[in-house]
Each structure stands twice: as C-alpha cells, then as structure tokens.
Design an enzyme around this catalytic site. Structure first.
Site, PDB file in Angstrom:
ATOM      1  NE  ARG A  21      -8.256  -6.500   7.513  1.00 23.94           N
ATOM      2  CZ  ARG A  21      -6.966  -6.506   7.942  1.00 23.94           C
ATOM      3  NH1 ARG A  21      -6.054  -5.489   7.346  1.00 23.94           N
ATOM      4  NH2 ARG A  21      -6.319  -7.425   8.636  1.00 23.94           N
ATOM      5  CG  LEU A  23     -12.681  -6.123  -2.404  1.00 23.77           C
ATOM      6  CD1 LEU A  23     -12.960  -7.010  -3.533  1.00 23.77           C
ATOM      7  CD2 LEU A  23     -13.671  -4.880  -2.613  1.00 23.77           C
ATOM      8  CE  LYS A  24      -5.129  -5.040   3.800  1.00 21.05           C
ATOM      9  NZ  LYS A  24      -4.648  -3.774   3.479  1.00 21.05           N
ATOM     10  CE  LYS A 119     -11.035  14.131   7.754  1.00 28.43           C
ATOM     11  NZ  LYS A 119     -11.218  13.099   8.410  1.00 28.43           N
ATOM     12  CB  ILE A 437       8.828  14.262  11.638  1.00 24.79           C
ATOM     13  CG1 ILE A 437       9.145  15.660  10.573  1.00 24.79           C
ATOM     14  CG2 ILE A 437       7.140  14.369  12.242  1.00 24.79           C
ATOM     15  CD1 ILE A 437       9.121  16.939  10.962  1.00 24.79           C
ATOM     16  CB  SER A 439       8.870   7.280  12.940  1.00 25.83           C
ATOM     17  OG  SER A 439       8.512   8.012  11.582  1.00 25.83           O
ATOM     18  CD  GLU A 671       2.782  16.577   3.682  1.00 28.47           C
ATOM     19  OE1 GLU A 671       2.137  16.100   4.659  1.00 28.47           O
ATOM     20  OE2 GLU A 671       2.434  16.335   2.644  1.00 28.47           O
ATOM     21  CG  HIS A 700       4.170  11.118   1.708  1.00 30.42           C
ATOM     22  ND1 HIS A 700       4.351  12.430   2.115  1.00 30.42           N
ATOM     23  CD2 HIS A 700       3.667  10.596   2.522  1.00 30.42           C
ATOM     24  CE1 HIS A 700       3.856  12.750   3.037  1.00 30.42           C
ATOM     25  NE2 HIS A 700       3.240  11.566   3.588  1.00 30.42           N
ATOM     26  CB  CYS A 732       5.889  13.275   7.298  1.00 34.15           C
ATOM     27  SG  CYS A 732       4.623  12.761   8.484  1.00 34.15           S
TER      28      CYS A 732
END
Ligand code: GLN
Ligand code: ZN
Length: 761
Positions: A21, A23-24, A119, A437, A439, A671, A700, A732
C-alpha cells in the site's frame, strides 16, 4: 519462444495502491502535509514502472497504461473532459482538483461537498459519481493522461492506453436525466476522437476502451447510442479494443460484435460459449478472452482453462488475445508477501502478480502446445489437490446437515402479530422505543487493549477485564441517557465480519490482502477456504455479561450470513448460496445459545443484503430467494418472545421491499436521514407489516443534531409508519464517533422520543 508464435496477452488494469500500500501511505502523508508533491509523484511513478516491469517479467505483451489514478479513474475521466460541477470552481485537470472531487474542500468557511461515491458494478470498489451540468462544455484537458502514456511508452512501446468508454461514463453520471446525459454523447465522442488522435502522434497503436455497461440491462436509448458514438470517435491508425466485463453480453453480443472497433474483450468467467461469440465476430477483429478470473484470489485451474481455450485458438489463431476477465484493481498485489498464511493456502493464492504468470502459461500452452507447460499445469493441479485434501475443506457431517436445511421450514413458529404480543408482554416497551445500532466509540484505549491482547502483551484475564469495564461503562451511559433497548457496544470487535471469521472454522486471514475500496482506503477481506462451522459460542459471554448489568433489554449483536459472505473472499469450489447457508447455520446455533442465555433481543446486521444483488434483473429472484432464506434460517428457532432486529445501511428498498418483508425481522433499522425519510416511502406504500426504526440522525457527520432537527424527522416518519411500529435510532453504528459527539446526540434523540411519546399518550 519465437516472436512469430507469441500470443498477445494483456491486462485491463492493475492495482494502483502498490506493494504494501505504498501509494496509500504517500497520499495520506501528502494530505497531512508531511510529504511533498514531488515525493508523492515519485512514489506513484516508481509504482507504475514496477507494474510495467512486472508485466515484462511475466512476458505479458501489452501492459495497461492510464488505468492508474491517484484517487479514482472515473473522477479523472470527468476532469479530462471538463465535466466538473460548478460548485468546485476550477475545472482544470489538476491533481489538486482530483483530490477536491474526492475529499471536498472548505473555502472561506463553507464546505464544498465531494462527489458522491457508488459501488463499481458488483465489486467492492467505489467510484466517484460524476455530476453533469447541461451547459458545461465538453473539452479535452488530457495533459496528465498523456504524460502517463509517454512515460509508459518510453519503457514499453507496446503499452496499451486504457480509457473509460464515453457511454459508460455518461451512464454512470448523475445530475442530468437520461436524455440530458445522452445529449452529451456527440460532444464527448468528438473529444475522445481528439484524444485518440493525440495518442496516435505519440505512437500508440491499440487503445482499450471500457464499456462494462454492455453487460447490464441497458435501456434502448443507450444501446442505440453505441453505433453513432463509436463511429464518431474512430481515428485512422488507432485500433480500439472494446472491453466488457463483470457479466455476460447476452442480448448485447450482436451489438458489441458489430461496433466499428477492432477488437472485443469478453468476460470468459461468465460466458459459457466462447465459440459462439467468436462466430459473431467479423474476420478483421480480435477477440480478447478474459479467461483468468480478475477478481478471484485463487490460483486458476490452468489445465481446464487451457482445454477451454484450445478450440477458440484453433478458430482464431493470432486474433485470440488472452487477459484476465477484468482489471486486476480488485485484487491485492502479491501473494508472495503472505508469509504468515499456511503453505497449503499460500500455494493456492493468486493475486495480481501471480495472475500475470498464469496468463503467460496459458499463452505458451496454446502456442507451443500443452506439453510445453506440462510442469506448470501439474504444479497448479497439485496445489489445488493439496487444498482440496486439507482437513476442514470439506466437513461431511456439516454438508449432510446443510442438505437437510433446504427441507427445513425457515419460518419462525408464530407470525409477527403473535410474536409482537409475546415480546410486548416480556419487554413492556413504551411507544417510540429508542435504541442504537450496536457499536459505541472505539476509543484509543479500546484499540490499544485489543492490540496488546493480540500481540500477547496482556493476558486473556486482563483483556477480559478491560472489555468488561468498557461494557459496563457503555451500559451505564445508555441507562443515564434513557435509551430503551441497550447494546453492549462491540468494543471487542475490530470489524463486524473479521470478528466472526476469527471464531469460525473455514476462515483465514492475510497480512497483505489489501484491496482499494476508494481513494486511499483499502479493505482486507477474510478468506473463506473451508466449510464454515461454529466450534463454540462467539458472542454469548459478552452479551450475557452486558445483560447481567441492566434490567433493560440488551441486544445481542451478530453479523448476518449475507454480509459475512459478501465482505469475504470466498472459495471458488462451492456456490455462494451453499457457503451462505453454512454461515447461516453457524449463526442459527449462536442465536439459539443467546436466546438460551436469556438474551431477549438479537440483532442480525445485513448491510450487504442489497449489495449482493446481481447486475441483471433476471438474476435477482434466485439471489433474493437464497439470501432471504439464509437470513431466516439464522433466526428460525428464536422463540416468539425473542425479538429479532436487523439493520441495513446505504440501501434503497423500493425494488426489493418484498424480500425485506420476507425476512420477517421483528424490527428493521435503516439509514434514512440523508434521504430526509424518503426511504421510508417504500415501506409505507408496501404497508410493511413489522416494526421499523428509521435513522433520525446522520452518524457520518461530526455535527451534533439538535432536538429541532430531529423532531421533524420523527414526525415525518410518524406520517408514514404507525407509531405502534416505529422505533427511534441513529442511522448506523457509532464506532467512528467520539463520546463528546455521541452523548449529546443521543440525549437529543431521547428528548424528542419522550416529547412525542407524551403527546401520543
Ligand atoms: N452493529 C454494527 C455497528 O453498529 C452495524 C454496522 C453497519 O451497519 N455497517 O457498528
Ligand atoms: Zn449501518
């Protein structure tokens, strides 16, 4: 091997995140300001030359160029043709603008939202969705792209530039309706023509142009646009290879074969009759057969593939090209880095680099005869035999048991109405019950404790004590806030799939199996290599401890069979359906153990349920049938007074609402905030019979929602769903948020519930 018999081999694209990884890390350092632009460019460049080197090393004749991106190739395409929404200001094709499309920007205190992500077909890669504006002129701004091509040609003059096809680009864009997007096709084709002319002056001969939408159910208007568009972009002296993948061409094969291009690439992993496609192709065209599965981490059965190719080669000779089915973007880089996986597994892994070698063996087998590669074929067969004979690969007792499952009823003993009454008698919940939800914030301390335990720096007792302290803390906070159904917080889970994989037989984990998800983000899915079997309870001790701390119900928390399946790399010798049932059976045992331990509410998360939908509508019904059945099997034995919850985020429900209802979960949380409760319409119109918890704030975003924001959302929800079946919860899980965000947010949520509850009573 002599030049004259060399077969054309190529790849459609390669992982760009790089070895380990690189480039990450470079991108993230650059964004933090600790790496210079020149250093970032240098890392990317050495990455790219490594890719060309890998192809040369493996004897792959036409490596791809231009598939590389610092963030996303669809956003790069938007920039190259000037299709950037006006809110971004500058439309220049610069690296900074690419990052702004992906990451947004704050200009003078106001936020410019990034492009949405979606996606990429049925892969786990997410592309940036271009937003088109009618009056935004198409113009070519290709310096960054042409630089890449020059760089590659200097290393290998056979390098083959890769472009996203104009119609796939328009089809996947937003902002304009179908006619509005198609209206841009002419201008776009003209710009592609200009680009192809420039490529010609650089000495390019073949260009790959990706039109994966040809494997979808395309509306007629889009199908009709292909012929004129491809006529317009033709440039004398440039040959085009039109690539299709992720599905069979089906009804579109005649169209694809007849377009004015010089070659067609098909996905052989899903095309049953290769000769039939070859027969459709005019004599002057090349057929590129995507023979190696470009998304499978498994070593190919080369002997079988060679047999499949032999008649096609006999027919086409040098007009047959070989490639993986799709870009190798969806694979990790190099299986040789997996030094910790057991040999039987590592010998059977084939990541992007290994795929190059496999391709070359098939090409030699065709041109020189199978005998020339006998040793390689035998090696592949032997490796596979070792895997097939590995204890745990096939568990006959489990297989026999699973056989009986299809005959077993998957419905719960009583219908929803009777269950709801039993549950109400048990829990005595108020109207508009509140919950979360699953966590709670994964703090630095929690991660540190998990890591220390993993590295054996603390004992199992110490680890258990620290997790229990966290559970206690989470329960106390929830009671204080006044929530009605509690959770234990999932502190012991690093990831909702990995946690279960680690405890189930049949799973393995990798060190370097990273695949780009979006931008610099990668995922490392577990591998399902053997029969999935639950040897022991997985969550019962944590859940029972959490429940012992409160009089209120504490939800048991499981990841559903469909989600575990889709977020793993799966074995290739069993249908997905069969693997899913094995997981479902393991979960059924877990549900039963939870119920026996006195856990009265059990949530089975299925965020990937919709993701699993096949690309073609005709394939939906069979998928939905087994996915629903697997979920139902997991919870089938739960007594009526055990309330089964499920949770799905980032889903649209309109076209699958019947299957959602067929799951027959007692409560589904979804959601809904970002759609301003619009997603509830599907449930309202369908008269969805069971209870629903629409998310009433977006987890988010870091902003803390106010009562004033939440209340109208709940009221909107009450217009659509009767209050008796309405729950109140966030969108979420809260693991990515901080406690300072979570507590006031949930307090506001509970305040709204209390207020509206009072009004109802
Ligand atoms: N129970 C999980 C959590 O709260 C659900 C996560 C998800 O939906 N992706 O984290
Ligand atoms: Zn979710």
């Amino acid at each position: 091997m002599t030049q004259s018999t060399q077969m054309t081999t190529h790849t459609l694209g390669f992982p760009r995140i790089g070895e380990r990884r690189v480039l990450k890390w470079a991108l993230e350092s650059y964004w933090r300001g600790t790496l210079s632009a020149a250093e970032l460019q240098a890392t990317a460049k050495s990455n790219r030359s490594q890719i060309l080197h890998d192809h040369a090393q493996a004897n792959i004749t036409r490596p791809p160029v231009g598939d590389f991106s610092f963030y996303d190739h669809i956003a790069d395409t938007a920039l190259m043709f000037g299709q950037v929404p006006s809110r971004f200001g500058s439309t220049a094709n610069t690296l900074e603008n690419l990052f702004t499309l992906g990451r947004g920007k704050n200009i003078d205190g106001h936020n410019i939202a990034p492009l949405a992500m979606k996606k990429w077909f049925n892969s786990n890669y997410h592309y940036l969705v271009p937003e088109l504006e009618a009056d935004q002129a198409v113009r070519l701004d290709a310096d960054r792209y042409l630089d890449l091509v020059r760089e590659a040609l200097a290393i290998n003059p056979q390098a083959k530039p890769v472009l996203v096809g104009p119609l796939t680009f328009l089809y996947l864009s937003r902002g304009l309706d179908e006619a509005g997007r198609l209206a841009k096709a002419d201008a776009l084709a003209a710009a592609y023509h200009q680009l192809l002319s420039e490529l010609k002056t650089l000495g390019v001969t073949w260009v790959q142009i990706d039109e994966p939408i040809l494997t979808l159910d395309l509306p007629t208007a889009w199908l009709q646009a292909f012929e004129p568009t491809y006529h317009r972009l033709k440039v004398a002296g440039i040959k085009l290879l039109l690539t299709t993948y992720f599905g069979e061409l089906n009804g579109n094969v005649a169209l694809a074969a007849s377009l004015p291009v010089d070659g067609l690439h098909i996905d052989a992993t899903v095309t049953s009759d290769l000769i039939a496609v070859a027969d459709r192709l005019p004599d002057y065209k090349v057929l590129s057969v995507g023979i190696i599965d470009g998304r499978s981490i498994w070593r190919a059965d080369l002997a079988t593939l060679l047999q499949r190719l032999t008649p096609v080669y006999a027919r086409l000779q040098e007009r047959l090209w070989l490639a993986p089915s799709c870009s190798l973007l969806h694979l990790p880089v190099d299986a040789d880095f997996e030094t910790k996986t057991p040999d039987f597994l590592r010998n059977n892994l084939s990541y992007a680099r290994q795929k190059l070698g496999e391709l070359a063996i098939l090409a030699r087998g065709l041109t020189e005869g199978a005998a020339a590669v006998a040793a390689e074929l035998a090696q592949a067969t032997a490796a596979r035999a070792e895997l097939d004979h590995q204890p745990g690969r096939v568990n006959p007792v489990l297989r026999a048991h699973i056989e009986t499952l299809t005959a077993r009823p998957s419905n719960r003993a009583e219908p929803f109405v009777a269950r709801a009454a039993a549950q109400q008698a048990r829990f005595n919940l108020p109207l508009l019950p509140t919950t979360t939800i699953g966590s709670f914030p994964q703090t630095h301390e929690i991660r540190a404790a998990r890591k220390a335990f993993k590295n054996k720096e603390i004992s199992a007792d110490q680890y258990e004590a620290s997790m229990k302290a966290e559970i206690k803390h989470v329960i106390q906070i929830q009671e204080k806030i006044g929530l009605d159904a509690l959770v234990h917080g999932e502190a012991e889970r690093n990831d909702m799939v990995e946690y279960f994989g680690e405890q189930l037989d049949g799973f393995a984990f990798t060190q370097e199996g990273w695949v780009q998800s979006y931008g610099s983000r990668c995922v490392k899915p577990p591998i399902i290599w053997g029969d999935v079997h639950r040897a022991k309870p997985m969550t019962v001790a944590w859940s029972a401890y959490a429940q012992s701390l409160s009089q209120l119900p504490v939800k048991g928390m499981l990841t559903g069979p469909v989600t575990i399946l889709f977020w793993s790399f799966v074995r290739d010798d069993l249908p997905r359906e069969a693997i899913c049932y094995q997981i479902a059976e393991a979960l059924r045992q877990e549900v039963n153990d939870l119920a026996a331990a006195g856990i009265g509410m059990i949530q089975v998360d299925e965020p990937a349920f919709r993701e699993g939908l096949p690309l073609r509508k005709k394939d939906w019904a069979p998928y939905l049938a087994w996915a629903v059945r697997a979920f139902k099997h997991s919870v089938a034995d739960a007594p009526s007074d055990v309330q089964i919850h499920t949770h799905m985020c980032y889903s649209e429900f309109n076209d699958i609402i019947e299957s959602i209802a067929a799951l027959d979960a007692d409560v589904i949380t979804i959601e809904t905030t970002r759609s301003n409760m619009k997603l509830l319409d599907a449930f309202a119109q369908f008269a969805y019979p069971n209870a629903i918890g629409p998310g009433i704030y977006d987890i988010h975003a870091p902003q803390i929602p106010t009562v004033e924001e939440i209340e109208p959302r709940v009221k909107l929800a009450m217009e659509k769903i009767p209050a008796e079946r309405l729950w109140i919860n966030p969108d979420c899980g809260l693991k990515t948020r901080t406690w300072t965000e979570v507590i006031p947010s949930l307090e506001a949520m509970v305040a709204v519930a209390l207020k509206l509850r009072k009004a109802l009573n």
